[in-house]
Design a protein around this motif. Structure first.
Motif, short mmCIF file in Angstrom:
data_model
loop_
_atom_site.label_atom_id
_atom_site.label_comp_id
_atom_site.label_asym_id
_atom_site.label_seq_id
_atom_site.Cartn_x
_atom_site.Cartn_y
_atom_site.Cartn_z
N PRO A 232 0.76 -1.24 -0.02
CA PRO A 232 -0.05 0.06 -0.11
C PRO A 232 0.67 1.30 -0.08
O PRO A 232 1.94 1.43 0.66
N ARG A 233 0.63 2.16 -0.78
CA ARG A 233 1.37 3.54 -0.97
C ARG A 233 1.51 4.39 0.35
O ARG A 233 2.04 5.36 0.17
N ASP A 234 0.35 4.24 1.34
CA ASP A 234 0.43 5.02 2.12
C ASP A 234 1.06 4.42 3.52
O ASP A 234 1.19 5.22 4.56
N VAL A 235 1.73 3.36 3.40
CA VAL A 235 2.13 2.88 4.56
C VAL A 235 3.77 2.87 4.73
O VAL A 235 4.33 3.42 3.53
N PHE A 236 4.34 3.06 5.87
CA PHE A 236 5.46 4.03 5.98
C PHE A 236 6.76 3.59 5.47
O PHE A 236 7.67 4.01 4.82
N ASP A 237 6.85 1.87 5.25
CA ASP A 237 7.75 1.17 4.62
C ASP A 237 7.89 1.70 3.07
O ASP A 237 9.01 1.91 2.48
N TYR A 238 6.78 1.94 2.53
CA TYR A 238 6.65 2.38 0.94
C TYR A 238 7.23 3.80 1.04
O TYR A 238 8.14 4.05 0.23
N ARG A 239 6.77 4.56 2.09
CA ARG A 239 7.07 5.92 1.86
C ARG A 239 8.58 6.19 2.10
O ARG A 239 9.12 7.13 1.47
N CYS A 240 9.14 5.44 3.00
CA CYS A 240 10.54 5.28 3.03
C CYS A 240 11.32 5.13 1.79
O CYS A 240 12.34 5.82 1.52
N ALA A 241 10.96 4.11 0.92
CA ALA A 241 11.60 3.81 -0.29
C ALA A 241 11.18 4.93 -1.21
O ALA A 241 11.92 5.30 -2.18
N VAL A 251 12.51 9.29 -9.61
CA VAL A 251 10.94 9.60 -9.44
C VAL A 251 10.28 8.72 -8.61
O VAL A 251 9.56 9.14 -7.84
N GLU A 252 10.51 7.41 -8.71
CA GLU A 252 9.77 6.14 -8.11
C GLU A 252 10.90 5.12 -7.80
O GLU A 252 11.58 4.78 -8.46
N PRO A 253 10.34 4.34 -6.67
CA PRO A 253 11.36 3.02 -6.41
C PRO A 253 10.91 2.12 -7.57
O PRO A 253 9.78 2.18 -8.25
N VAL A 254 12.09 1.42 -7.67
CA VAL A 254 11.86 0.38 -8.64
C VAL A 254 10.87 -1.00 -8.28
O VAL A 254 11.12 -1.22 -6.93
N GLY A 255 9.93 -1.27 -8.78
CA GLY A 255 8.92 -2.24 -8.37
C GLY A 255 9.38 -3.65 -8.57
O GLY A 255 10.02 -4.04 -9.59
N PHE A 256 8.91 -4.24 -7.35
CA PHE A 256 9.37 -5.69 -7.32
C PHE A 256 8.07 -6.54 -6.90
O PHE A 256 7.15 -5.85 -6.47
N PRO A 257 8.17 -7.70 -7.33
CA PRO A 257 6.87 -8.65 -7.06
C PRO A 257 6.60 -8.56 -5.63
O PRO A 257 7.40 -8.59 -4.62
N GLY A 258 5.24 -8.89 -5.44
CA GLY A 258 4.72 -9.09 -4.18
C GLY A 258 4.67 -7.67 -3.28
O GLY A 258 4.83 -6.39 -3.74
N GLY A 259 4.71 -7.62 -1.91
CA GLY A 259 4.51 -6.55 -1.19
C GLY A 259 5.90 -6.53 -0.41
O GLY A 259 6.80 -6.80 -0.87
N HIS A 260 5.79 -6.06 0.91
CA HIS A 260 7.06 -5.94 1.85
C HIS A 260 7.71 -6.99 1.82
O HIS A 260 9.09 -6.97 2.03
N ASN A 261 7.24 -8.10 1.89
CA ASN A 261 7.87 -9.45 2.07
C ASN A 261 8.03 -10.32 0.70
O ASN A 261 7.79 -11.54 0.67
N GLY A 262 7.95 -9.38 -0.30
CA GLY A 262 8.05 -10.01 -1.65
C GLY A 262 9.13 -11.26 -1.99
O GLY A 262 8.91 -12.16 -2.73
N ASN A 263 10.38 -10.95 -1.27
CA ASN A 263 11.37 -11.96 -1.27
C ASN A 263 10.99 -13.44 -0.82
O ASN A 263 11.52 -14.26 -1.05
N LEU A 264 9.78 -13.40 0.21
CA LEU A 264 9.46 -14.67 0.70
C LEU A 264 8.16 -15.24 -0.09
O LEU A 264 8.16 -16.42 -0.37
N THR A 265 7.22 -14.23 -0.46
CA THR A 265 6.09 -14.77 -1.35
C THR A 265 5.95 -14.94 -2.70
O THR A 265 5.47 -15.89 -3.36
N HIS A 266 6.96 -14.24 -3.29
CA HIS A 266 7.39 -14.20 -4.81
C HIS A 266 9.04 -14.64 -5.02
O HIS A 266 9.57 -14.03 -5.73
N PRO A 267 9.70 -15.52 -4.58
CA PRO A 267 11.08 -15.86 -4.52
C PRO A 267 11.40 -15.88 -6.00
O PRO A 267 12.59 -15.30 -6.10
#
Length: 282
Positions: A232-241, A251-267
């Motif tokens: 979600p674009r309003d949570v602080f972890d996205y805002r830090c990025a 302009v924007e962070p590079v998009g990666f698969p999944g959410g905050h834990n995409g390294n685990l859900t979409h390895p």
């Protein structure tokens, strides 16, 4: 499957356990949360054909020990540990994938030892001082609430609150086909306990801010701010990025698969994206 080499490295105030797999340029994976050297094994499987992948237990987790348990832990101390680990393993600038807590550790390292870091993928760094005052104070309150839940109810309810704060819905997570999620079991409790107290205190007290990030611009380290496509674009972890990207002129962070834990859900997809970024095609 590539063979795994293991080692223990004495560092000031601790001993670090680490694992090495694969062949090629050295890529260190800095884990999120309570993740230890084996936490992202599915992700590492997708990288070892091209990189020598190093994972480790942060001090205080699993097999890595601390000499003085009463001494407050800082993100700077974690970064110093990575500095010593990389110095032990290579004379060349390393590639680093840092996820969440691992990302802010990587940023500290790039500030203090830029010669050691060739490229840092900083995926949703929990760097509160990058945020405007009101957002930072809100994020800090949320982390404090998590610690209060831990004190009152234990680590499992607190971890559920962590997921909520980071924009993760454990009951409706999108995962790659064929992936069996790693369950939250009681044997992970000690690492969660350490993370909720020591590491969250380190995050809340960290001072890495815009001035340090600005100093990285034009330096030898390539910093790639990254964020989950479904975070979600309003949570602080996205805002830090997002703020990190702005400070570095992106302009924007590079998009990666999944959410905050995409390294685990979409390895598998996450590993493919890492390869694209490190190859320079992104």
């Amino acid at each position: 499957m590539s063979a795994t080499k293991t080692g223990m490295l004495p560092v000031p105030g601790a001993d670090l356990y680490y694992e090495i797999r694969g062949a090629g340029p050295l890529l260190l994976v800095g884990q999120s949360g309570e993740g230890d050297a084996g936490r992202s094994v599915d992700l590492v499987d997708g990288l070892v054909d091209r990189y020598t992948v190093v994972t480790y237990d942060r001090r205080g987790l699993s097999r890595s020990t601390i000499d003085d348990q009463a001494r407050p832990l800082t993100i700077g101390t974690h970064a110093d540990d990575v500095h010593h680990l990389l110095a032990e393993l290579t004379d060349e600038p390393a590639l680093i994938l840092g996820c969440s807590l691992g990302a802010i550790i990587g940023l500290h390292l790039a500030v203090k030892h830029p010669e050691q870091v060739g490229t840092l993928i900083a995926h949703e760094p929990v760097a509160l001082r990058l945020l405007p005052d009101a957002e930072r104070e809100s994020a800090d309150r949320k982390l404090g609430d998590i610690q209060e839940i831990h004190h009152r109810e234990g680590w499992l309810p607190a971890i559920k609150k962590v997921a909520e704060v980071l924009g993760i819905d454990p009951s409706a997570q999108d995962v790659e086909p064929g992936l069996t999620p790693h369950p939250i079991t009681a044997d992970r409790g000690p690492n969660f306990e350490f993370f909720l107290e020591e590491d969250l205190n380190a995050v809340r007290g960290d001072t890495l801010g815009g001035a340090e990030i600005a100093a990285l611009r034009g330096g030898p380290t390539r910093i790639v701010p990254a964020a989950g496509r479904t975070t979600p674009r309003d949570v602080f972890d996205y805002r830090c990025a997002q703020v990190l990207a702005e400070l570095l002129g992106d302009v924007e962070p590079v998009g990666f698969p999944g959410g905050h834990n995409g390294n685990l859900t979409h390895p598998r997809a996450f590993a493919a994206r890492v390869r694209e970024v490190l190859d320079g095609s992104v």
